[in-house]
Design a protein around this motif. Structure first.
Motif, PDB file in Angstrom:
ATOM      1  N   LEU B  32      23.734 -17.369  40.889  1.00 22.39           N
ATOM      2  CA  LEU B  32      23.353 -17.027  39.427  1.00 22.39           C
ATOM      3  C   LEU B  32      24.280 -17.936  38.402  1.00 22.39           C
ATOM      4  O   LEU B  32      23.477 -18.598  37.563  1.00 22.39           O
ATOM      5  CB  LEU B  32      24.320 -15.706  39.261  1.00 22.39           C
ATOM      6  CG  LEU B  32      24.038 -15.256  37.580  1.00 22.39           C
ATOM      7  CD1 LEU B  32      22.735 -15.000  37.271  1.00 22.39           C
ATOM      8  CD2 LEU B  32      24.987 -13.885  37.394  1.00 22.39           C
ATOM      9  N   THR B  35      22.306 -21.406  38.352  1.00 26.58           N
ATOM     10  CA  THR B  35      21.046 -21.292  37.572  1.00 26.58           C
ATOM     11  C   THR B  35      21.167 -21.160  36.364  1.00 26.58           C
ATOM     12  O   THR B  35      20.466 -21.857  35.402  1.00 26.58           O
ATOM     13  CB  THR B  35      20.225 -19.874  38.079  1.00 26.58           C
ATOM     14  OG1 THR B  35      20.338 -19.856  39.572  1.00 26.58           O
ATOM     15  CG2 THR B  35      18.710 -19.901  37.720  1.00 26.58           C
ATOM     16  N   THR B 102      19.595 -13.545  38.798  1.00 30.32           N
ATOM     17  CA  THR B 102      19.125 -15.141  39.223  1.00 30.32           C
ATOM     18  C   THR B 102      17.666 -15.367  39.430  1.00 30.32           C
ATOM     19  O   THR B 102      16.959 -16.187  38.972  1.00 30.32           O
ATOM     20  CB  THR B 102      19.891 -15.219  40.684  1.00 30.32           C
ATOM     21  OG1 THR B 102      20.944 -14.940  40.603  1.00 30.32           O
ATOM     22  CG2 THR B 102      19.826 -16.947  40.951  1.00 30.32           C
TER      23      THR B 102
END
Ligand SMILES: Nc1ncnc2c1ncn2[C@@H]1O[C@H](COP(=O)(O)OP(=O)(O)OP(=O)(O)O)[C@@H](O)[C@H]1O
Ligand SMILES: [Mg+2]
Lengths: 241, 237
Positions: B32, B35, B102
């Motif tokens: 996460l 990203t 994500t």
């Protein structure tokens, strides 16, 4: 040559109401027949019955000399008959113009690339090559009409069934449409409320009313008549307000 | 010509698949974080443009975060009346939230800007069932026809001085409109299938060819594969 379309005492009922009563009709190979009649007279129903999309209650439809009753019999003749639907949005179901025109050739066994090539040639023949990549849902009503016709002509039909071809078409595109149809070699049935179009293209006419087909004349005499016209205003005229 | 979305679609698919299989919380949080970071560095404008959409999702995820801890059995963390939140439940909730966030971020980054038509084109290259592809392409074509139809109905009602309010009559009129739309859609579907038959349709649809993938496209897909592999290995260690 055999007549491409022969209807023999054809009757059709829709929702239990009779729409066509014992209609007989013979379309010769180079015939240009206009069918006129009031709204709801059954003109669209008649064309649908010829295509085998409407099951008759009695009578027969013969296409290219063969009496057709079952879907399979109609199916084998449909490649040679182009049917222009009254509503363009029914007929144009592909996202882009060129794909839609390629739909028919693809069904006739062409490869994807060949079908697209034929589609582009047909669009060029109709003078609308510039529309090829456009999204169908962003076309104007008149443009859609021409694209529909391109989709039919791409299949090189011998018969055209045209349900109100000039609906929503302006004068310029209308002239283009007429020129293309004048150049069409096969037989044609046109349903139209556009008298100018009928007088220009048809060589005979039938009137559909009360479920029956009657002989009708196309008025082709030069009588003096008044009708309103819209002309662009002359900008150069100094006196114009 | 529309853009070629195949590379983006492949990258998004590979990475989302990898993320969906993660089992360890630390890897999921790492995914996460990277990203978000990557998005902020390379696609800042896109993230900002879709801020609202992402926030909507986070509100839904908050609900998951609040309820999931109470439904997983394990070591008690705290209790609210008869409900007991477990440590395992909190970990599970965080894992779910991290993975979903994500995945949605990845899809936003790769595909949010896509034209629907380009997406449909790219999907043709994917090994999807043909009927599904046809459904997508027909939806694309007729969505605007249906929404125009609905807008015309609404305008026609408005033109005859109909004003929606919270009355029974409004509901009745809305119901009639919905019914009208449904009936029209059904008969239109009939006519479309007739138009297909009239042109000898047998279920095949033409499609414009897409250009061959470039070196850069291959590199992007390769990078995604490496990223996916890295995540999977980290997860298992
Ligand atoms: N889908 C349908 N289901 C049942 N009856 C129908 C349907 N479509 C048309 N009809 C009826 O069949 C009759 C003939 O309709 P048709 O569409 O053939 O008329 P038309 O001559 O093409 O009219 P227009 O000039 O308005 O296009 C009409 O009375 C109509 O009410
Ligand atoms: Mg009609």
């Amino acid at each position: 040559m055999t007549a491409p379309v022969v209807l023999d005492r054809l009757s059709v009922t829709r929702d239990g109401l009779p729409v066509l009563r014992e209609v007989s009709l013979t379309l010769a190979p180079r015939d240009r027949l206009a069918i006129v009649g009031p709204n709801g007279a059954g003109k669209t129903t008649l064309l649908r019955a010829i295509m085998g999309l409407q099951v008759p209650s009695s009578g027969t439809v013969a296409l290219f000399g063969q009496t057709c009753t079952h879907e399979a019999e109609f199916r084998s003749h449909r490649p040679r008959i182009g049917f222009l639907f009254q509503d363009s949005d029914d007929q144009l179901f592909c996202p882009t113009v060129v794909e839609d025109v390629a739909f028919g050739p693809l069904n006739l066994g062409q490869s994807n690339a060949q079908a697209l090539k034929i589609a582009r040639e047909t669009l060029a023949h109709l003078g609308i090559a510039a529309l090829a990549e456009r999204l169908v849902h962003k076309l104007s009503g008149g443009e859609k009409r021409l694209v529909c016709l391109a989709g039919l002509l791409a299949m090189r039909p011998q018969v055209l069934l045209l349900d109100e071809p000039t609906n929503g078409v302006d004068a310029e595109n209308g002239a283009r449409l007429r020129a293309v149809l004048h150049g069409f070699e096969g037989a044609m049935i046109m349903v139209s409320h556009d008298d100018g179009f009928v007088a220009d293209l048809a060589n005979r006419a039938r009137l559909l009313s009360g479920g029956c087909l009657q002989e009708a004349d196309i008025h082709d005499h030069a009588h003096l008549h008044r009708h309103p016209h819209v002309h662009p205003r002359m900008k150069t005229d100094p006196n114009a307000g | 010509m529309t853009q070629d979305l195949r590379p983006s679609l492949a990258c998004a698919l590979i990475l989302v698949l990898a993320v969906s299989q993660l089992a360890s919380l630390s890897t999921a949080l790492g995914a996460l974080a990277s990203t978000v970071l990557g998005g902020l560095i390379w696609q800042r404008a896109r993230l900002v443009a879709h801020k609202r959409r992402l926030l909507h999702l986070e509100v839904f995820l908050l609900l998951v975060l609040l309820t999931l801890p109470f439904t997983v059995a394990g070591t008690a963390l705290f209790s609210l009346g008869p409900l007991v939140a477990s440590v395992e439940g909190v970990a599970r909730a965080l894992l779910v939230v991290a993975k979903i966030s994500t995945a949605v971020l990845l899809i936003t980054l790769f595909l949010a800007q896509a034209e629907p038509l380009a997406l449909a084109r790219a999907l043709h290259a994917a090994p999807l069932p043909k009927p599904l592809l046809r459904l997508i392409s027909l939806t694309l074509r007729y969505l605007s026809v249906v929404s125009d139809e609905f807008n015309r109905l609404r305008e026609a009602a408005k033109a005859r001085s109909f004003r929606p309010a919270t009355t029974l009559r409004t509901w009745r009129v809305m119901g009639l409109m919905m019914g009208t739309m449904l009936l029209r859609a059904l008969s239109r579907a009939d006519r479309i299938s007739e138009a297909m038959r009239a042109r000898s349709g047998a279920g095949h649809m033409p499609h414009l060819p897409l250009p061959a993938l470039s070196r850069r496209d291959h590199l992007r897909i390769g990078a995604s594969l490496i990223g996916a592999l890295f995540l999977t290995v980290m997860d298992r260690l």
